[in-house]
Design an enzyme around this catalytic site. Structure first.
Site, PDB file in Angstrom:
ATOM      1  N   SER A 205      37.192  41.159  35.109  1.00  0.00           N
ATOM      2  CA  SER A 205      37.759  39.929  35.643  1.00  0.00           C
ATOM      3  C   SER A 205      38.195  38.913  34.607  1.00  0.00           C
ATOM      4  O   SER A 205      38.754  37.872  34.969  1.00  0.00           O
ATOM      5  CB  SER A 205      36.774  39.290  36.615  1.00  0.00           C
ATOM      6  OG  SER A 205      36.786  40.007  37.834  1.00  0.00           O
TER       7      SER A 205
ATOM      8  N   TYR B 149      34.127  33.607  45.758  1.00  0.00           N
ATOM      9  CA  TYR B 149      34.814  34.514  44.834  1.00  0.00           C
ATOM     10  C   TYR B 149      35.449  35.677  45.574  1.00  0.00           C
ATOM     11  O   TYR B 149      34.783  36.380  46.333  1.00  0.00           O
ATOM     12  CB  TYR B 149      33.813  35.033  43.808  1.00  0.00           C
ATOM     13  CG  TYR B 149      34.430  35.694  42.616  1.00  0.00           C
ATOM     14  CD1 TYR B 149      34.899  34.943  41.546  1.00  0.00           C
ATOM     15  CD2 TYR B 149      34.545  37.068  42.542  1.00  0.00           C
ATOM     16  CE1 TYR B 149      35.456  35.539  40.435  1.00  0.00           C
ATOM     17  CE2 TYR B 149      35.107  37.682  41.438  1.00  0.00           C
ATOM     18  CZ  TYR B 149      35.569  36.915  40.390  1.00  0.00           C
ATOM     19  OH  TYR B 149      36.126  37.525  39.290  1.00  0.00           O
ATOM     20  N   SER B 150      36.740  35.896  45.346  1.00  0.00           N
ATOM     21  CA  SER B 150      37.448  36.993  46.009  1.00  0.00           C
ATOM     22  C   SER B 150      38.573  37.509  45.119  1.00  0.00           C
ATOM     23  O   SER B 150      39.491  36.769  44.756  1.00  0.00           O
ATOM     24  CB  SER B 150      38.030  36.544  47.351  1.00  0.00           C
ATOM     25  OG  SER B 150      38.822  37.570  47.917  1.00  0.00           O
ATOM     26  N   ASN B 151      38.527  38.796  44.796  1.00  0.00           N
ATOM     27  CA  ASN B 151      39.583  39.425  44.003  1.00  0.00           C
ATOM     28  C   ASN B 151      40.931  39.387  44.714  1.00  0.00           C
ATOM     29  O   ASN B 151      41.981  39.426  44.067  1.00  0.00           O
ATOM     30  CB  ASN B 151      39.197  40.876  43.700  1.00  0.00           C
ATOM     31  CG  ASN B 151      38.049  40.975  42.716  1.00  0.00           C
ATOM     32  OD1 ASN B 151      38.233  40.872  41.518  1.00  0.00           O
ATOM     33  ND2 ASN B 151      36.842  41.159  43.238  1.00  0.00           N
TER      34      ASN B 151
ATOM     35  N   GLY C 181      33.612  39.501  32.872  1.00  0.00           N
ATOM     36  CA  GLY C 181      34.144  40.598  33.666  1.00  0.00           C
ATOM     37  C   GLY C 181      33.141  41.702  33.874  1.00  0.00           C
ATOM     38  O   GLY C 181      32.246  41.921  33.055  1.00  0.00           O
TER      39      GLY C 181
END
Length: 369
Positions: A84, A177-179, A324
């Site tokens: 990330s 949190y969201s990709n 990440g």
């Protein structure tokens, strides 16, 4: 390994590898001792670090073995999957486009991707670009639903998976949190520039500041180009370690697909904090405007626009980075406004939160020296 298992708990240059202008250290110091302790006591196969002082001098460190099967050495400043941290690169490109007048932070997603974002409690006419970058959109995280379907993904595949599920909360209501947010940010970049995301990141960031060992692998490219330690994973706590080095990274895309080194990450975050190097002062100020963040970040962390501030225990303010998590690798670190930078990588996703806290404490120790 199922992609979901790879990142459900995490935030999610070609050429021969040459260490940066490094100076050797003959005696163990706090960083070396910390890395060795992670290998000895926490069982990580390998740990790598790069520490840059305010004068630009860099020390690189290694501990453990690069390949459990052969016992080979850990490549100094070897390449790793940075998960990330990719989000910060994506956010920089969006903010560059904001500075060029091509994107508005408070424009709605539908301004650029009309009618694409619709679902239960989800409407792109009510979600802003800023909310995507700051994880305040309420969009569900597609990573939770990838399951065992290991394949090459198109970004629209990833978005489609997310939109099958209801919103986590209303846009702007809170932080989560969201990709999925960064998949949409990547799609907006491509729509506005009419170029692939990887090309924009390469031209606007990698080449601009000379990141010689950083790249955005193509979908289906399972390899790591340059010398690297192998990355490992466990199917469950206590299970045998398995080699997860080679994988299709396309499940991460704009949210987590890139490969780099600790020293390149130090160079990136240092440049990012320098107005005019990657971002104009106005856009950098927007990036550094934060809200309180929760899991998966450290206590006291705050989230800006693809950039995280973490308090330093020594009272010297905060450091700015991201971190990440991806199959086989965890990275943590960042830079201070005073010019120091540290990044640390371990070659497994620790299942024990205490291990990650020790990695984070070691970043703090290195920056507070």
């Amino acid at each position: 390994m199922p992609a979901a298992a790879a990142v459900a708990v995490g935030v999610i240059a070609m050429g021969a590898l040459a260490p940066p202008a490094a100076f050797a250290t003959a005696r163990p110091d706090a960083v070396q001792q910390g890395l060795s302790r992670l290998v000895r006591s926490d069982g990580v196969p390998a740990a790598l670090a790069s520490v840059k002082d305010r004068d630009g001098r860099t020390r690189t460190y290694t501990a453990g073995v690069g390949d459990l099967a052969t016992g080979s050495k850990v490549p100094r400043d070897g390449q790793v999957r940075i998960g990330s941290n990719t989000k910060t690169f994506t956010a920089v490109v969006v903010l560059q486009l904001v500075g060029e007048g091509k994107i508005g932070l408070d424009d709605k997603v539908d301004t650029y991707l009309p009618d694409l974002v619709r679902g239960e409690g989800i409407d792109g006419r009510h979600i802003t670009v800023r909310q995507l970058l700051q994880h305040t959109s309420g969009l569900p995280n597609y990573v939770k639903y990838l399951g065992d379907d290991v394949r090459t993904y198109d970004p629209l595949d990833l978005l489609g998976i997310a939109l099958q599920h209801k919103a986590d909360f209303a846009p702007g209501e809170k932080w989560g949190y969201s990709n999925t947010n960064y998949v949409l940010a990547g799609l907006i970049i491509q729509k506005v520039t009419d170029h692939p995301l990887a090309e924009e990141i390469d031209q606007r960031i990698i080449k601009r500041i000379g990141l010689r060992h950083t790249y955005f692998p193509a979908p289906g490219d399972v390899t790591i180009r340059e010398p690297h330690p192998k990355g490992y994973y466990q199917d469950s706590a206590g299970a045998p370690l398995r080699d997860g080095t080679e994988l299709d990274p396309s499940w991460g895309w704009a949210a987590g697909q890139m490969i780099s080194t600790n020293s390149d990450l130090n160079r990136f975050f240092t440049a990012l904090l320098t107005p005019g190097s990657l971002l104009p002062e106005a856009q950098l100020a927007q990036m550094r405007t934060t809200v309180p963040a929760g899991f998966p970040f450290a206590s006291g962390a705050r989230y800006g626009l693809g950039l995280v501030s973490t308090p330093l225990s020594c009272g010297r303010g905060v450091y700015w980075g991201h971190g990440g998590s991806t199959t086989g690798y965890e990275t943590r670190g960042g830079a201070t406004d005073g010019g120091r930078a540290v990044n640390i990588a371990v070659t497994i996703q620790p299942t024990d939160k205490a291990t990650m806290k020790r990695v984070e404490r070691l970043v703090d120790t290195a920056l507070c020296r």
